[in-house]
Design a protein around this motif. Structure first.
Motif: not given
Length: 298
Positions: A67-85
């Motif tokens: 919730q503190l991420i103000t500028e989306p980045s590759i790092g934030s996308m990696i950190f927020e990724y949730r596995f599916k399957g």
């Protein structure tokens, strides 16, 4: 920390979505804000990791960072990724696994959080209430012992008391932050399982009892789904104060004045609801309300 800045710090205590919402509302204050985060969750991805790794619960910390991420980045996308399957990774959040991996590399949990903060360009300080695993325990009025946040959330009635097992030491930086605070904020969020756990640590209990800071309680905008929905605001405030060595809460912030609590409490009534979700605090409204409280202290 020098004396000039010592009395400008804001400390917010809690967990889950509520603390994340509060911290994001105060994001522009940057490193003057510290979140002390509950580490007792045992549900979802966090619970599965705890069951096999014997670590603190990372989910609430990850939620706050997200919730503190103000500028989306590759790092934030990696950190927020949730596995599916259909694999064992299904449902796991990569941020939880990253924090666990750093912990397994013998890096202090707080240092692991700071490494992720730097990667995500988050200036707000995030401190786990403890760096040692513990479970939240409830005792019902009938004397039954209930272990784990998820089971406590399923209780039909509020418990007689809460405790931690084992009693673990508080993170020393959390104690220092409380000692240096100008304002301490409790809530919003799930009262029994997010707000209360840090208050059960003896060192945090004593620090809150002795801090010169004002302590405010931020009310939820709707009834909780768990057993706390049957607790009156007066009871909730008394639970907090009992867990702070009798220290009184100075101010209650909410959408209206609660006529059931004693006049000893100063109440500030403000429209805090998001336009799209009336049960969710609007970041800008919450930020403005806290600023006005701080200005009133000067």
């Amino acid at each position: 920390m020098n004396n000039k800045n010592q009395r400008t710090n804001i400390i917010a205590i809690g967990g889950g979505h509520g603390l994340g919402r509060m911290l994001s509302a105060l994001n522009e204050c940057g490193d003057q804000v510290t979140g002390i985060v509950t580490t007792t969750d045992n549900g979802g991805s966090t619970g599965r990791i705890r069951a096999c790794q014997d670590c603190i619960a990372w989910g609430d910390t990850r939620n706050c960072l997200n919730q503190l991420i103000t500028e989306p980045s590759i790092g934030s996308m990696i950190f927020e990724y949730r596995f599916k399957g259909n694999s064992e990774l299904n449902g796991h959040n990569l941020g939880n696994l990253m924090l666990t991996a750093l912990d397994n590399m013998s890096i202090r949990p707080l240092e692991a959080i700071n490494l992720i903060r730097n990667m995500l360009n988050v200036s707000t300080h995030i401190i786990p209430m403890s760096e040692y695993p513990a479970d939240l325990i409830a005792q019902t009025h009938a004397g039954q012992i209930i272990s784990g946040e998820t089971n406590i959330d399923n209780l039909k009635e509020p418990p007689a008391l809460l405790m931690l097992k084992p009693i673990v030491p508080a993170t020393k930086e959390a104690i220092q932050a409380i000692n240096d605070a100008k304002l301490v904020i409790l809530g919003p969020g799930s009262f029994l399982t997010s707000v209360m756990p840090p208050l059960l640590l003896p060192e945090i209990n004593r620090a809150l009892e002795c801090t010169p800071a004002r302590i405010i309680f931020v009310r939820n905008l709707s009834k909780e789904a768990g057993p706390a929905k049957k607790m009156t605001l007066s009871t909730i405030l008394k639970w907090c104060e009992r867990s702070m060595g009798g220290r009184k809460i100075n101010l209650v912030l909410g959408p209206d004045n609660d006529e059931t609590i004693e006049e000893v409490y100063q109440q500030v009534s403000v429209d805090l609801a998001s336009v799209s979700h009336q049960w969710r605090h609007d970041r800008d409204k919450l930020s403005q309300a806290i600023k006005e409280i701080l200005l009133g202290d000067e």
